[in-house]
Design a protein around this motif. Structure first.
Motif, short mmCIF file in Angstrom:
data_model
loop_
_atom_site.label_atom_id
_atom_site.label_comp_id
_atom_site.label_asym_id
_atom_site.label_seq_id
_atom_site.Cartn_x
_atom_site.Cartn_y
_atom_site.Cartn_z
N TYR A 18 -0.97 11.66 1.92
CA TYR A 18 -2.34 11.90 2.40
C TYR A 18 -3.29 12.14 1.23
N LEU A 21 -4.04 8.93 -0.45
CA LEU A 21 -4.99 8.14 0.34
C LEU A 21 -6.43 8.64 0.12
N VAL A 22 -6.59 9.96 0.07
CA VAL A 22 -7.92 10.54 -0.16
C VAL A 22 -8.42 10.15 -1.55
N THR A 25 -9.47 6.57 -1.70
CA THR A 25 -10.74 6.40 -0.96
C THR A 25 -11.92 6.80 -1.83
N LEU A 46 -10.16 -4.48 -2.59
CA LEU A 46 -9.42 -5.00 -1.44
C LEU A 46 -7.94 -4.66 -1.56
N ALA A 49 -7.34 -1.15 -0.63
CA ALA A 49 -7.43 -0.98 0.82
C ALA A 49 -6.12 -1.43 1.50
N LEU A 50 -5.57 -2.57 1.04
CA LEU A 50 -4.33 -3.07 1.64
C LEU A 50 -3.17 -2.11 1.32
N LYS A 52 -3.47 1.11 0.80
CA LYS A 52 -3.68 2.29 1.66
C LYS A 52 -3.17 2.02 3.08
N LEU A 56 -0.27 4.03 5.10
CA LEU A 56 -0.51 4.62 6.43
C LEU A 56 0.54 4.14 7.43
#
Lengths: 95, 206
Positions: A18, A21-22, A25, A46, A49-50, A52, A56
């Protein structure tokens, strides 16, 4: 003789995911706030993002415990639109 | 405390992240997963359409993308990520047969979902106050339709989570029967997953 209960790091691995991920971001947001642009940067953003999305799916959706086709269903979904988005941006820079 | 234990470790229940068992199907109802895949397919087509439409309107897309509020988008991304984390902890709690803790995590997740809705509503109010609509230009057509389509999914996800939290509060789930919690969680993670792609695509990449 007593059996020791299983020990585990104070911070759960899913909590570390987590936090990762933060962090990713905030890195993505910072590139936009700094006004950075360009094909390479767009592809890096991109890619982040992929990655991340894969984190998830694996850690939050629990797909890392699944075998077979379902293990990779989200990864395949990420790669298909991700690839098309990348292609669209590459073509836009080639004029 | 056993003397051989490190200060940085302590005994806590096994979370989902370290389960040894390997499963054939994802957590939750398989029918819901088919629905999730259908939803992802629609969003995937939407994303590809955005990227290829942008090919012919690069200047327009770059110009109007700069008018979007990226700080609001950051807050919303963090809100959804945090809510997904809370939902995952709720699933871990019910697997450990702790209904009360599961309910608390779920309501916390619903709270973060509400944060997303409030921030997005403020963004929409700002745009509409400036007279922006679907017909303003191609970029705003994509921006408004994509984000509003996702907005509706957030609302549906919250309705599902509220129903799951209420049932969990009545003791409707246990360590052995918690498919409903896993299904609701999977749907909510899908909503988050879509936003993780939407955010850089619409707000950042140029």
């Amino acid at each position: 003789m007593t059996t020791k209960p299983p020990t585990q790091p104070l911070i759960r691995p899913c909590t570390l995911v987590y936090l990762m991920l933060v962090t990713l971001t905030i890195v993505t947001w910072a590139t936009a706030r700094m006004g950075l642009s360009g094909l390479s940067l767009s592809l890096v953003v991109l890619g982040i993002a992929l990655f991340k999305g894969h984190l998830l799916a694996d850690w939050f959706m629990g797909l890392r415990f699944i075998t077979g086709w379902w293990r990779w269903v989200i990864a395949v979904w990420l790669l298909l639109p991700g690839g098309l988005i990348a292609l669209g941006f590459v073509l836009s820079y080639r004029g | 405390m056993n003397g051989s234990d490190s200060i940085a470790t302590r005994a806590i229940p096994e979370p989902v992240a370290t389960r040894d068992e390997v499963l054939r199907y994802p957590p939750g109802d398989l029918a819901l997963w088919i629905f999730i895949l259908a939803e992802l397919l629609v969003f995937g087509v939407f994303f590809a359409a955005y990227a290829f439409t942008r090919l012919n309107h690069v200047e327009l897309f770059n110009t109007y993308q700069a008018t979007l509020n990226r700080d609001a988008a950051l807050i919303n991304t963090l809100a959804l990520l945090t809510s997904s984390y809370f939902v995952m902890r709720g699933v871990v709690a019910i697997r450990e047969n702790d209904s009360r803790l599961c309910v608390r995590w779920l309501w916390a997740a619903i709270g973060m979902g509400a944060v997303f809705l409030v921030v997005k509503t403020v963004e929409y109010a700002h745009h509409f106050g400036e007279g922006i609509s679907l017909s303003t230009n191609t970029f705003y057509m994509f921006y408004l339709s994509l984000t509003f389509f996702h907005f509706m999914h957030v609302i549906l996800g919250m309705v599902i989570l509220v129903a799951v939290a209420l049932k969990a509060g009545r003791g409707g789930y246990s360590r052995t029967e918690h498919t409903g919690v896993e299904s609701g969680a999977s749907y909510w993670h899908m909503v988050d997953l879509v936003w993780l792609i939407l955010f850089p695509l619409v707000y950042v990449m140029r």
